[in-house]
Design a protein around this motif. Structure first.
Motif, PDB file in Angstrom:
ATOM      1  N   TYR A  17       0.815  -1.222   0.000  1.00  0.00           N
ATOM      2  CA  TYR A  17       0.000   0.000   0.000  1.00  0.00           C
ATOM      3  C   TYR A  17       0.846   1.268   0.000  1.00  0.00           C
ATOM      4  CZ  TYR A  17       0.694  -0.741   5.030  1.00  0.00           C
ATOM      5  OH  TYR A  17       1.236  -1.002   6.256  1.00  0.00           O
ATOM      6  N   LEU A  18       2.158   1.114   0.153  1.00  0.00           N
ATOM      7  CA  LEU A  18       3.033   2.290   0.089  1.00  0.00           C
ATOM      8  C   LEU A  18       3.438   2.606  -1.354  1.00  0.00           C
ATOM      9  CD1 LEU A  18       5.316   1.542   3.175  1.00  0.00           C
ATOM     10  CD2 LEU A  18       3.327   3.072   3.030  1.00  0.00           C
ATOM     11  N   ASP A  19       3.173   1.647  -2.251  1.00  0.00           N
ATOM     12  CA  ASP A  19       3.517   1.825  -3.661  1.00  0.00           C
ATOM     13  C   ASP A  19       2.262   2.250  -4.434  1.00  0.00           C
ATOM     14  OD1 ASP A  19       4.160   1.622  -6.321  1.00  0.00           O
ATOM     15  OD2 ASP A  19       4.795  -0.483  -6.235  1.00  0.00           O
ATOM     16  N   SER A  20       2.275   3.447  -4.970  1.00  0.00           N
ATOM     17  CA  SER A  20       1.069   3.952  -5.639  1.00  0.00           C
ATOM     18  C   SER A  20       0.744   3.195  -6.925  1.00  0.00           C
ATOM     19  CB  SER A  20       1.211   5.450  -5.934  1.00  0.00           C
ATOM     20  OG  SER A  20       2.340   5.666  -6.734  1.00  0.00           O
ATOM     21  N   ASP A  21       1.719   2.395  -7.414  1.00  0.00           N
ATOM     22  CA  ASP A  21       1.466   1.601  -8.621  1.00  0.00           C
ATOM     23  C   ASP A  21       1.038   0.162  -8.309  1.00  0.00           C
ATOM     24  OD1 ASP A  21       2.095   3.648 -10.390  1.00  0.00           O
ATOM     25  OD2 ASP A  21       4.241   3.215 -10.251  1.00  0.00           O
ATOM     26  N   SER A  22       1.010  -0.199  -7.046  1.00  0.00           N
ATOM     27  CA  SER A  22       0.677  -1.589  -6.705  1.00  0.00           C
ATOM     28  C   SER A  22      -0.776  -1.883  -7.052  1.00  0.00           C
ATOM     29  CB  SER A  22       0.917  -1.856  -5.222  1.00  0.00           C
ATOM     30  OG  SER A  22      -0.073  -1.191  -4.447  1.00  0.00           O
ATOM     31  N   ASN A  29      -8.281   3.220  -6.343  1.00  0.00           N
ATOM     32  CA  ASN A  29      -8.714   4.355  -7.167  1.00  0.00           C
ATOM     33  C   ASN A  29      -9.851   4.005  -8.116  1.00  0.00           C
ATOM     34  OD1 ASN A  29      -6.781   6.001  -6.019  1.00  0.00           O
ATOM     35  ND2 ASN A  29      -5.207   5.384  -7.503  1.00  0.00           N
ATOM     36  N   ASP A  30     -10.141   2.697  -8.219  1.00  0.00           N
ATOM     37  CA  ASP A  30     -11.221   2.254  -9.106  1.00  0.00           C
ATOM     38  C   ASP A  30     -12.518   2.204  -8.300  1.00  0.00           C
ATOM     39  OD1 ASP A  30     -13.062   0.937 -10.634  1.00  0.00           O
ATOM     40  OD2 ASP A  30     -11.747  -0.727 -11.189  1.00  0.00           O
ATOM     41  N   PRO A  31     -13.495   3.060  -8.609  1.00  0.00           N
ATOM     42  CA  PRO A  31     -14.714   3.117  -7.792  1.00  0.00           C
ATOM     43  C   PRO A  31     -15.504   1.815  -7.781  1.00  0.00           C
ATOM     44  CG  PRO A  31     -14.910   4.526  -9.736  1.00  0.00           C
ATOM     45  CD  PRO A  31     -13.496   4.016  -9.714  1.00  0.00           C
ATOM     46  N   ASN A  32     -15.270   0.913  -8.759  1.00  0.00           N
ATOM     47  CA  ASN A  32     -16.008  -0.358  -8.772  1.00  0.00           C
ATOM     48  C   ASN A  32     -15.635  -1.253  -7.598  1.00  0.00           C
ATOM     49  OD1 ASN A  32     -17.576   0.045 -11.075  1.00  0.00           O
ATOM     50  ND2 ASN A  32     -15.828  -0.477 -12.390  1.00  0.00           N
ATOM     51  N   HIS A  33     -14.401  -1.172  -7.146  1.00  0.00           N
ATOM     52  CA  HIS A  33     -13.946  -1.973  -5.997  1.00  0.00           C
ATOM     53  C   HIS A  33     -14.393  -3.425  -6.097  1.00  0.00           C
ATOM     54  CE1 HIS A  33     -13.022   1.361  -2.826  1.00  0.00           C
ATOM     55  NE2 HIS A  33     -12.142   1.294  -3.798  1.00  0.00           N
ATOM     56  N   LEU A  34     -14.159  -4.057  -7.245  1.00  0.00           N
ATOM     57  CA  LEU A  34     -14.621  -5.428  -7.400  1.00  0.00           C
ATOM     58  C   LEU A  34     -13.453  -6.369  -7.690  1.00  0.00           C
ATOM     59  CD1 LEU A  34     -17.174  -7.162  -7.333  1.00  0.00           C
ATOM     60  CD2 LEU A  34     -17.197  -7.031  -9.818  1.00  0.00           C
ATOM     61  N   THR A  35     -13.202  -7.251  -6.754  1.00  0.00           N
ATOM     62  CA  THR A  35     -12.233  -8.333  -6.940  1.00  0.00           C
ATOM     63  C   THR A  35     -13.044  -9.592  -7.195  1.00  0.00           C
ATOM     64  OG1 THR A  35     -10.679  -7.309  -5.411  1.00  0.00           O
ATOM     65  CG2 THR A  35     -10.406  -9.670  -5.827  1.00  0.00           C
ATOM     66  N   GLU A  36     -12.936 -10.159  -8.383  1.00  0.00           N
ATOM     67  CA  GLU A  36     -13.757 -11.341  -8.691  1.00  0.00           C
ATOM     68  C   GLU A  36     -13.303 -12.549  -7.887  1.00  0.00           C
ATOM     69  OE1 GLU A  36     -15.451 -12.042 -12.735  1.00  0.00           O
ATOM     70  OE2 GLU A  36     -13.907 -10.565 -13.258  1.00  0.00           O
ATOM     71  N   LEU A  37     -14.294 -13.218  -7.315  1.00  0.00           N
ATOM     72  CA  LEU A  37     -14.014 -14.376  -6.462  1.00  0.00           C
ATOM     73  C   LEU A  37     -14.345 -15.674  -7.180  1.00  0.00           C
ATOM     74  CD1 LEU A  37     -15.631 -12.980  -3.199  1.00  0.00           C
ATOM     75  CD2 LEU A  37     -13.188 -13.103  -3.724  1.00  0.00           C
ATOM     76  N   ILE A  38     -13.615 -16.734  -6.818  1.00  0.00           N
ATOM     77  CA  ILE A  38     -13.895 -18.073  -7.363  1.00  0.00           C
ATOM     78  C   ILE A  38     -15.256 -18.542  -6.867  1.00  0.00           C
ATOM     79  CG2 ILE A  38     -13.218 -20.518  -7.180  1.00  0.00           C
ATOM     80  CD1 ILE A  38     -10.294 -19.526  -6.962  1.00  0.00           C
ATOM     81  N   ASN A  39     -15.548 -18.238  -5.601  1.00  0.00           N
ATOM     82  CA  ASN A  39     -16.716 -18.818  -4.935  1.00  0.00           C
ATOM     83  C   ASN A  39     -17.569 -17.723  -4.290  1.00  0.00           C
ATOM     84  OD1 ASN A  39     -14.611 -18.199  -3.199  1.00  0.00           O
ATOM     85  ND2 ASN A  39     -14.965 -19.894  -1.830  1.00  0.00           N
ATOM     86  N   VAL A  40     -18.824 -17.635  -4.707  1.00  0.00           N
ATOM     87  CA  VAL A  40     -19.740 -16.678  -4.070  1.00  0.00           C
ATOM     88  C   VAL A  40     -21.043 -17.351  -3.633  1.00  0.00           C
ATOM     89  CG1 VAL A  40     -18.833 -14.614  -5.230  1.00  0.00           C
ATOM     90  CG2 VAL A  40     -20.664 -15.938  -6.314  1.00  0.00           C
ATOM     91  N   ASP A  41     -21.251 -18.599  -4.061  1.00  0.00           N
ATOM     92  CA  ASP A  41     -22.499 -19.308  -3.732  1.00  0.00           C
ATOM     93  C   ASP A  41     -22.225 -20.418  -2.725  1.00  0.00           C
ATOM     94  OD1 ASP A  41     -24.013 -17.843  -5.580  1.00  0.00           O
ATOM     95  OD2 ASP A  41     -23.289 -19.121  -7.204  1.00  0.00           O
ATOM     96  N   PRO A  56      -9.514  -8.342   5.726  1.00  0.00           N
ATOM     97  CA  PRO A  56      -8.510  -7.401   6.232  1.00  0.00           C
ATOM     98  C   PRO A  56      -9.054  -5.976   6.181  1.00  0.00           C
ATOM     99  CG  PRO A  56      -7.736  -8.514   4.225  1.00  0.00           C
ATOM    100  CD  PRO A  56      -9.147  -8.945   4.451  1.00  0.00           C
ATOM    101  N   VAL A  57      -8.463  -5.107   6.956  1.00  0.00           N
ATOM    102  CA  VAL A  57      -8.832  -3.689   6.892  1.00  0.00           C
ATOM    103  C   VAL A  57      -7.850  -2.990   5.969  1.00  0.00           C
ATOM    104  CG1 VAL A  57      -8.930  -1.549   8.216  1.00  0.00           C
ATOM    105  CG2 VAL A  57      -9.935  -3.650   9.126  1.00  0.00           C
ATOM    106  N   TRP A  58      -8.395  -2.363   4.951  1.00  0.00           N
ATOM    107  CA  TRP A  58      -7.572  -1.624   3.985  1.00  0.00           C
ATOM    108  C   TRP A  58      -7.994  -0.160   4.018  1.00  0.00           C
ATOM    109  CZ3 TRP A  58      -7.745  -5.216  -1.005  1.00  0.00           C
ATOM    110  CH2 TRP A  58      -6.994  -6.379  -0.738  1.00  0.00           C
ATOM    111  N   TRP A  59      -7.062   0.687   4.364  1.00  0.00           N
ATOM    112  CA  TRP A  59      -7.326   2.126   4.419  1.00  0.00           C
ATOM    113  C   TRP A  59      -8.573   2.438   5.242  1.00  0.00           C
ATOM    114  CZ3 TRP A  59      -5.503   0.370  -0.566  1.00  0.00           C
ATOM    115  CH2 TRP A  59      -4.204   0.785  -0.850  1.00  0.00           C
ATOM    116  N   GLY A  60      -8.617   1.829   6.411  1.00  0.00           N
ATOM    117  CA  GLY A  60      -9.669   2.188   7.363  1.00  0.00           C
ATOM    118  C   GLY A  60     -11.044   1.635   7.062  1.00  0.00           C
ATOM    119  N   GLU A  61     -11.144   0.761   6.081  1.00  0.00           N
ATOM    120  CA  GLU A  61     -12.453   0.206   5.673  1.00  0.00           C
ATOM    121  C   GLU A  61     -12.280  -1.300   5.503  1.00  0.00           C
ATOM    122  OE1 GLU A  61     -16.529   0.468   3.946  1.00  0.00           O
ATOM    123  OE2 GLU A  61     -15.354   2.011   4.944  1.00  0.00           O
ATOM    124  N   LEU A  62     -13.344  -2.055   5.774  1.00  0.00           N
ATOM    125  CA  LEU A  62     -13.283  -3.491   5.501  1.00  0.00           C
ATOM    126  C   LEU A  62     -12.982  -3.675   4.004  1.00  0.00           C
ATOM    127  CD1 LEU A  62     -13.665  -5.721   7.594  1.00  0.00           C
ATOM    128  CD2 LEU A  62     -15.985  -6.029   6.732  1.00  0.00           C
TER     129      LEU A  62
END
Ligand SMILES: Cc1cc2nc3c(=O)[nH]c(=O)nc-3n(C[C@H](O)[C@H](O)[C@H](O)COP(=O)(O)O)c2cc1C
Length: 106
Positions: A17-22, A29-41, A56-62
């Motif tokens: 999180y210290l690397d702005s390119d990570s 920075n992507d408002p969609n905030h969607l990481t596709e998961l293998i399993n959702v059902d 995990p908590v990332w930048w003060g938010e779940l």
């Protein structure tokens, strides 16, 4: 108990999180905030009244790693109990509440 698994797993480099390119910084920075998961059902979901969701908590938010699971399921008449999967100082659940207006989020 189920582990939510990203289709594209995060490496240590991705999580810098210290690397702005990570990856996490780019995703932040992507408002969609969607990481596709293998399993959702999960077969027990429909008969469960209480769903504990840890991340995990990332930048003060779940972290948004839970979002694919959250938007893929209907939480009507269910109570969500969010928890941090590590021991950070404090965290917010604003995004989780926005994504599950039908749920009771404790
Ligand atoms: C992108 C990113 C942002 C983080 N932001 C916070 C934060 O705002 N507050 C906090 O207490 N911890 C923060 N952390 C630390 C995590 O909450 C957690 O302690 C760390 O990832 C170790 O968890 P793990 O052992 O389950 O991987 C952050 C970690 C990452 C990777």
């Amino acid at each position: 108990m189920h582990e939510l698994l990203p289709i594209d797993p995060y490496t240590n480099e991705d999580l810098d999180y210290l690397d702005s390119d990570s990856r996490v910084s780019q995703e932040r920075n992507d408002p969609n905030h969607l990481t596709e998961l293998i399993n959702v059902d999960f077969s027990e979901f429909s008969e469960s009244d209480y769903i504990f969701i840890g991340a995990p908590v990332w930048w003060g938010e779940l972290s948004w790693v839970i979002n694919d699971f959250v938007i893929s399921n209907d939480f009507t008449n269910k109570t969500i109990i969010p928890f941090a999967a590590a021991s950070p100082s404090n965290f917010f659940i604003d995004e989780l509440e926005d994504l599950t207006p039908e749920a009771n989020v404790l």
